[in-house]
Design a protein around this motif. Structure first.
Motif, PDB file in Angstrom:
ATOM      1  N   ARG A  57      -3.391  14.178  -0.741  1.00  0.00           N
ATOM      2  CA  ARG A  57      -2.952  15.413  -1.377  1.00  0.00           C
ATOM      3  C   ARG A  57      -2.021  16.211  -0.463  1.00  0.00           C
ATOM      4  NH1 ARG A  57      -9.255  16.093  -2.551  1.00  0.00           N
ATOM      5  NH2 ARG A  57      -9.134  15.014  -0.545  1.00  0.00           N
ATOM      6  N   GLY A  58      -1.076  16.880  -1.095  1.00  0.00           N
ATOM      7  CA  GLY A  58      -0.086  17.655  -0.352  1.00  0.00           C
ATOM      8  C   GLY A  58       1.229  16.929  -0.209  1.00  0.00           C
ATOM      9  N   PHE A  59       1.220  15.598  -0.332  1.00  0.00           N
ATOM     10  CA  PHE A  59       2.431  14.785  -0.259  1.00  0.00           C
ATOM     11  C   PHE A  59       2.750  14.244  -1.650  1.00  0.00           C
ATOM     12  CE2 PHE A  59       0.749  14.771   3.999  1.00  0.00           C
ATOM     13  CZ  PHE A  59       1.872  14.808   4.815  1.00  0.00           C
ATOM     14  N   GLU A  60       4.033  14.076  -1.902  1.00  0.00           N
ATOM     15  CA  GLU A  60       4.423  13.523  -3.191  1.00  0.00           C
ATOM     16  C   GLU A  60       3.919  12.097  -3.340  1.00  0.00           C
ATOM     17  OE1 GLU A  60       8.415  13.805  -4.367  1.00  0.00           O
ATOM     18  OE2 GLU A  60       8.334  15.963  -4.726  1.00  0.00           O
ATOM     19  N   ASN A  61       3.795  11.664  -4.585  1.00  0.00           N
ATOM     20  CA  ASN A  61       3.268  10.349  -4.904  1.00  0.00           C
ATOM     21  C   ASN A  61       4.062   9.248  -4.205  1.00  0.00           C
ATOM     22  OD1 ASN A  61       1.500   8.613  -6.308  1.00  0.00           O
ATOM     23  ND2 ASN A  61       3.066   8.241  -7.860  1.00  0.00           N
ATOM     24  N   ARG A  62       3.348   8.383  -3.454  1.00  0.00           N
ATOM     25  CA  ARG A  62       3.905   7.198  -2.792  1.00  0.00           C
ATOM     26  C   ARG A  62       4.965   7.520  -1.741  1.00  0.00           C
ATOM     27  NH1 ARG A  62       3.248   2.554  -6.745  1.00  0.00           N
ATOM     28  NH2 ARG A  62       2.316   3.428  -8.606  1.00  0.00           N
ATOM     29  N   VAL A  63       4.980   8.741  -1.208  1.00  0.00           N
ATOM     30  CA  VAL A  63       6.054   9.106  -0.295  1.00  0.00           C
ATOM     31  C   VAL A  63       5.773   8.684   1.141  1.00  0.00           C
ATOM     32  CG1 VAL A  63       5.224  11.388   0.383  1.00  0.00           C
ATOM     33  CG2 VAL A  63       7.675  10.989   0.175  1.00  0.00           C
ATOM     34  N   ILE A  64       4.491   8.488   1.481  1.00  0.00           N
ATOM     35  CA  ILE A  64       4.135   8.147   2.861  1.00  0.00           C
ATOM     36  C   ILE A  64       4.278   6.644   3.065  1.00  0.00           C
ATOM     37  CG2 ILE A  64       2.270   8.136   4.555  1.00  0.00           C
ATOM     38  CD1 ILE A  64       1.186  10.639   3.243  1.00  0.00           C
ATOM     39  N   GLY A  65       4.995   6.253   4.095  1.00  0.00           N
ATOM     40  CA  GLY A  65       5.136   4.839   4.399  1.00  0.00           C
ATOM     41  C   GLY A  65       6.534   4.499   4.875  1.00  0.00           C
ATOM     42  N   PRO A  66       6.741   3.228   5.213  1.00  0.00           N
ATOM     43  CA  PRO A  66       8.049   2.799   5.718  1.00  0.00           C
ATOM     44  C   PRO A  66       9.166   3.048   4.709  1.00  0.00           C
ATOM     45  CG  PRO A  66       6.365   1.142   6.137  1.00  0.00           C
ATOM     46  CD  PRO A  66       5.744   2.156   5.240  1.00  0.00           C
ATOM     47  N   ARG A  67      10.352   3.365   5.226  1.00  0.00           N
ATOM     48  CA  ARG A  67      11.547   3.542   4.403  1.00  0.00           C
ATOM     49  C   ARG A  67      12.352   2.248   4.400  1.00  0.00           C
ATOM     50  NH1 ARG A  67      10.463   8.589   2.149  1.00  0.00           N
ATOM     51  NH2 ARG A  67       9.267   9.695   3.718  1.00  0.00           N
ATOM     52  N   ALA A  68      13.109   2.090   3.342  1.00  0.00           N
ATOM     53  CA  ALA A  68      13.994   0.926   3.263  1.00  0.00           C
ATOM     54  C   ALA A  68      15.160   1.100   4.240  1.00  0.00           C
ATOM     55  CB  ALA A  68      14.506   0.752   1.847  1.00  0.00           C
ATOM     56  N   VAL A  69      15.469   0.038   4.970  1.00  0.00           N
ATOM     57  CA  VAL A  69      16.586   0.041   5.917  1.00  0.00           C
ATOM     58  C   VAL A  69      17.641  -0.944   5.403  1.00  0.00           C
ATOM     59  CG1 VAL A  69      17.323  -0.348   8.287  1.00  0.00           C
ATOM     60  CG2 VAL A  69      15.037   0.586   7.826  1.00  0.00           C
TER      61      VAL A  69
ATOM     62  N   PHE B  22       0.847  -1.193   0.000  1.00  0.00           N
ATOM     63  CA  PHE B  22       0.000   0.000   0.000  1.00  0.00           C
ATOM     64  C   PHE B  22       0.886   1.248   0.000  1.00  0.00           C
ATOM     65  CE2 PHE B  22      -2.582  -3.233   2.136  1.00  0.00           C
ATOM     66  CZ  PHE B  22      -3.747  -3.167   1.377  1.00  0.00           C
ATOM     67  N   TYR B  23       0.419   2.276  -0.671  1.00  0.00           N
ATOM     68  CA  TYR B  23       1.153   3.538  -0.738  1.00  0.00           C
ATOM     69  C   TYR B  23       0.184   4.683  -0.475  1.00  0.00           C
ATOM     70  CZ  TYR B  23       4.579   0.654  -3.195  1.00  0.00           C
ATOM     71  OH  TYR B  23       5.479  -0.328  -3.536  1.00  0.00           O
ATOM     72  N   ALA B  24       0.755   5.799  -0.087  1.00  0.00           N
ATOM     73  CA  ALA B  24      -0.046   7.015   0.093  1.00  0.00           C
ATOM     74  C   ALA B  24       0.789   8.205  -0.338  1.00  0.00           C
ATOM     75  CB  ALA B  24      -0.498   7.170   1.546  1.00  0.00           C
ATOM     76  N   GLY B  25       0.078   9.223  -0.803  1.00  0.00           N
ATOM     77  CA  GLY B  25       0.734  10.407  -1.339  1.00  0.00           C
ATOM     78  C   GLY B  25       0.302  10.611  -2.779  1.00  0.00           C
ATOM     79  N   GLY B  26       0.176  11.849  -3.203  1.00  0.00           N
ATOM     80  CA  GLY B  26      -0.292  12.119  -4.556  1.00  0.00           C
ATOM     81  C   GLY B  26      -1.809  12.194  -4.571  1.00  0.00           C
ATOM     82  N   GLN B  27      -2.446  11.433  -5.439  1.00  0.00           N
ATOM     83  CA  GLN B  27      -3.891  11.536  -5.610  1.00  0.00           C
ATOM     84  C   GLN B  27      -4.668  11.051  -4.394  1.00  0.00           C
ATOM     85  OE1 GLN B  27      -5.284   9.905  -9.295  1.00  0.00           O
ATOM     86  NE2 GLN B  27      -3.513  10.614 -10.442  1.00  0.00           N
ATOM     87  N   ASN B  28      -4.171  10.053  -3.665  1.00  0.00           N
ATOM     88  CA  ASN B  28      -4.938   9.556  -2.524  1.00  0.00           C
ATOM     89  C   ASN B  28      -4.540  10.214  -1.202  1.00  0.00           C
ATOM     90  OD1 ASN B  28      -2.457   8.314  -2.050  1.00  0.00           O
ATOM     91  ND2 ASN B  28      -3.377   6.399  -1.339  1.00  0.00           N
TER      92      ASN B  28
END
Length: 830
Positions: A663-675, A655-661
């Motif tokens: 708004r205000g955040f870049e596309n797919r930017v919300i969520g866990p980061r790779a470690v 699942f991703y968040a950001g962009g169209q779902n």
């Protein structure tokens, strides 16, 4: 010509005529002078005598009245030359043009309609006697809306050939404000209680921003009814507004309203009886009755009862029923007996249903959504239901229906559905700019109603900087007459995660699938499907969270090879919708739940669920204002294991968040980061020849280091909530109200990974590097790391496809979240 005898002048209305001799004579000739547009025959036809008739003074006087009544002349003079009668006339001028200047409160369309009713029409003759009447009527209108300084003047400009231009000049001025409302005679309720819901208010509270203190006669009239209803709803049957006075200030900018009321006392209901024909549904009608014997009289409940019974009868085809409640008041006991008179009238049947306005959509596509059938009795419920289902089609913008009596038949009507379509085919495109991704583009094509058949044709493709995809599909929503749908698809996708703002990997996938849906009822539907998908992932950076994914798929003989896997997917879903439209709904609820499960013989075994809820509440009667609350939930995980590794939700299906779902955040930017986790090594023994190390051994895990990427790879859980206030779009004509939507929004939510274990990195040292962005490590399993944004969105269903502008500001974010203040998309799904 020699005038033998001149008859004295005789004027009627605004013209004069000569007085003729009193004696009678026989008419030998009739002449009319001054005719320009009026034919001689038309003038002579209006005379009450012919050549050869004997006339008197009375006859000639009557003839002048008759000519005036014909409406062709402004002036008429009658002369006698021997036994010849001569009429000298001045024709009314012909209206050449009508112009309006300064009108704001009255639209030109309304003015034109008013002038037409007064028979002031371009090309017709002008009756100047109604000019003053028209000026007074328009001025009275402005007084009725509170503009007491308004002036209306009609100027005439005469042109050659007896033509005239009319110019209506308006000086409206400002509307008078309601400065004070006084209620005299109220002892039971305060002024504030009585007037809390009226529109003619002074010192409006801030939440009544849609109201106005402008005085309007019709508004005051409605407010008087509200005050009357306030008392009637509380049992005061004898309440009366004995007088209402509106005083205008000397400067005509303010009005003062005084109401003289008589409250009376409360009355209780003593007995309820039905009179008339209840069409055999006596028990059911009585059971639904909200009025009870012994309760306090309530005018609103009485009205609701009448409307409910009428609506109930209409569902059985009695569309013209009349329900009236009469009261028998006993002033001694303060009780009232109610008698509900029910006259169902004749049952009305539908003779014929026709559809207009559907230029692209076939009739059968519209008709299969109808719940009202020809030959059955007329039901307003079924008509409204038909309108609802037609309007929910994505390629239909607006639906109205009307019924007309069949001539000569009193129990049949014809029904016409008027359709306004929106384009069914569109291309979608997008342009967005973010602080990290920069400028991004996308493009695609799709068709919702192929050749007007209502079938969705799969001719869509998309290309942007991170993905190229083709989807060939076809869905027939009415594969069977009872609404079972059937469809299939073939698809291909080439995805570059690094260009999408995700962790770097390349994925190619292709597959095919079939789906069908089954309606449970008018509002609920089940959907099922099956897909087979072939995948290949390469160029992947092996971050720590995909160790299980890698462990399940790795080829021990060739550990550097691409990951190839085949999944067999089963899909099921449920949809419940009471939305009033398919696009831009303003009322109703949508609930949707879906699950995707790969079969045990798939290379990856997992499931993924989604849930969406949307609820629209109209805030105004025309649905121009409405409120939307929306919730999206998602969760996925694996089942089973392989090579000692548990199956998990694949990172490429996260699942991703950001962009169209969001708004205000870049596309797919919300969520866990790779470690990325790195193992420290213990130096090996020195080389005896050159002194360099001969290699090393892994050190203890507690000496590992880690780095946090600036890129997201998604999560297996998601929750996003949205609140939107949908408002009328400023400066937009009413014709576009169903094509353009403006809304103020607040988005809040998070994407997280329930399998992330922050304890794996306890005590480890973070290796900072300029190529890695985020300092520190967040707990990506924490569902409470909520983000939030707010802003403005404008959506337009344009001829080329849905178009969206969004302007947003981040209210809450975490380290590494990149903002996208403005985005523009064509083809956004609403």
């Amino acid at each position: 010509m020699t005038i033998k005898r001149l008859v004295a002048a005789m004027w009627l209305a605004s013209a004069s005529a000569s007085v003729l001799a009193e004696q009678s004579f026989t008419v030998q000739d009739i002449q009319v002078e001054g005719l320009q547009r009026v034919a001689l025959g038309a003038a002579l036809n209006n005379l009450p005598f012919n050549i050869g008739d004997t006339v008197t003074e009375y006859t000639l006087s009557k003839s002048i009245k008759t000519l005036y009544a014909a409406g062709h002349f402004d002036e008429i003079t009658v002369l006698r030359d021997g036994n010849a009668i001569i009429y000298r006339v001045k024709e009314r001028p012909t209206i050449n043009a009508v112009e309006f200047d300064g009108n704001k409160d009255i639209k030109e369309e309304q003015l034109q309609e008013s002038l037409t009713n007064q028979k002031i029409i371009v090309g017709e003759q002008l009756d100047k006697t109604i000019i003053r009447e028209l000026e007074n009527g328009l001025t009275e209108f402005f007084h009725g809306v509170g503009k007491y300084n308004a002036k209306v003047e009609i100027k005439l400009t005469y042109l050659p050939r007896n033509r005239v231009n009319l110019k209506l000049e308006f000086k409206e001025g400002d509307a008078a404000s309601v400065r004070q409302i006084n209620i005299v005679g109220n002892e039971l309720f305060s002024d504030e209680e009585i007037m809390k819901d009226i529109e003619s208010m002074v010192d409006l509270p801030w939440w009544r921003f849609m109201s106005s203190d402008r005085y309007q006669k019709d508004t005051l009239k409605g407010d008087l009814e509200k005050i009357r209803s306030y008392y009637l709803d509380r049992g005061y049957l004898r309440f009366d507004i004995e007088a209402n006075t509106v005083a205008v200030s000397p400067d005509k900018n303010s009005v003062y309203v005084t109401l003289q009321v008589k409250e009376g006392v409360q009355y209780n209901i003593k007995g309820i009886e039905f009179v008339g024909d209840l069409i055999g549904q006596d028990e059911l009608i009585k059971a639904m009755l909200p009025l009870k014997d012994g309760q306090l009289y309530n005018g609103a409940l009485v009205t609701y009862t009448e409307e409910s019974i009428a609506k109930f009868l209409a569902s059985f085809g009695y569309a013209n029923s009349k329900v009236r409640t009469s009261t028998n008041i006993n002033d001694d006991t303060k009780e009232v007996a109610l008698s509900i008179n029910v006259d169902p009238g004749k049952r009305v049947y539908v003779n014929r249903i026709s559809v207009t306005g559907n230029a692209a959509t076939k009739d059968e596509v519209i008709r299969r959504e109808m719940r009202q059938m020809e030959g059955s009795w007329l039901s307003n419920d079924r008509l409204e239901m038909s309108k609802l289902f037609i309007q929910r089609l994505p390629y239909i913008e607006k639906v109205e229906f009307e019924t007309k009596d069949v001539p000569g038949v009193d129990d049949k009507v014809d029904v016409t559905f008027k359709i306004k379509e929106r384009p069914s085919g569109s291309f979608n495109a997008g342009v967005s700019f973010g602080s990290y991704q920069g400028l991004a583009f996308q493009f695609g094509v799709e068709q919702q109603s192929f050749l007007g058949s209502g079938n969705s044709a799969g001719i869509s493709f998309n290309t942007n900087k991170y993905q190229k995809s083709v989807n060939l599909s076809f869905t027939d929503p009415y594969f069977t007459l009872d609404g079972v749908s059937l469809g299939g698809s073939v698809f291909y996708s080439d995805f570059d995660g690094s260009r999408a703002g995700l962790e770097a990997y390349n994925q190619k996938s292709y597959g095919t699938g079939v789906n069908f849906g089954y309606p449970l009822n008018d509002f609920n539907r089940l959907n099922f499907g099956a897909n087979v998908v072939w995948n290949e992932i390469n160029s992947i950076q092996e971050f720590d969270q995909i160790r299980h994914f890698r462990g399940v798929l790795i080829d021990s003989a060739n550990p550097d090879a691409a990951y190839k896997f085949t999944n067999y997917e089963l899909l099921a879903g449920w949809v419940m919708s009471t939305l009033n439209r398919g696009t831009f709904p303003t009322d109703g609820t949508y609930l949707g739940a879906n699950i995707k499960v790969t079969t045990p013989n798939s290379d990856l075994t997992y499931f993924k669920t989604n849930f969406e809820a949307r609820h629209y509440i109209p805030l105004s009667s025309d649905h121009g204002w409405s409120f939307l609350s929306k919730l999206e939930l998602g969760y996925g995980n694996g089942y089973g294991d392989n090579n000692g590794y548990d199956h998990t939700l694949p990172f490429n299906d996260s699942f991703y968040a950001g962009g169209q779902n969001f708004r205000g955040f870049e596309n797919r930017v919300i969520g866990p980061r790779a470690v990325y986790r790195y193992v420290n090594a213990i130096p090996g023994l020195p080389d005896p020849f050159n002194g360099t190390s001969t290699g090393g051994l892994p050190n203890s895990a507690k000496y590992d280091t880690y780095q946090v990427s600036r890129r997201s790879f998604g999560g297996n859980a998601m929750a996003i909530g949205t609140l939107e206030l949908i408002t009328p779009t400023p400066f937009l004509k009413e014709d576009y109200a169903n094509s353009v939507r403006t809304s103020l929004f607040v988005d809040a939510g998070n994407v997280w990974d329930t399998e992330f274990d922050i304890n794996r990195y306890t005590g480890l040292t973070q290796a900072l590097d300029s190529s890695y962005y985020q300092p520190g490590l967040l707990d990506y399993s924490d569902a409470g790391m909520m983000r939030a944004s707010a802003g403005l969105t404008v959506q337009w269903i344009s001829p080329m496809g849905p178009l969206t502008f969004s302007l947003a500001k981040i209210l809450r974010k975490y380290e590494g979240d990149e903002q996208e203040n403005f985005s523009f998309n064509i083809g956004t799904t609403f």
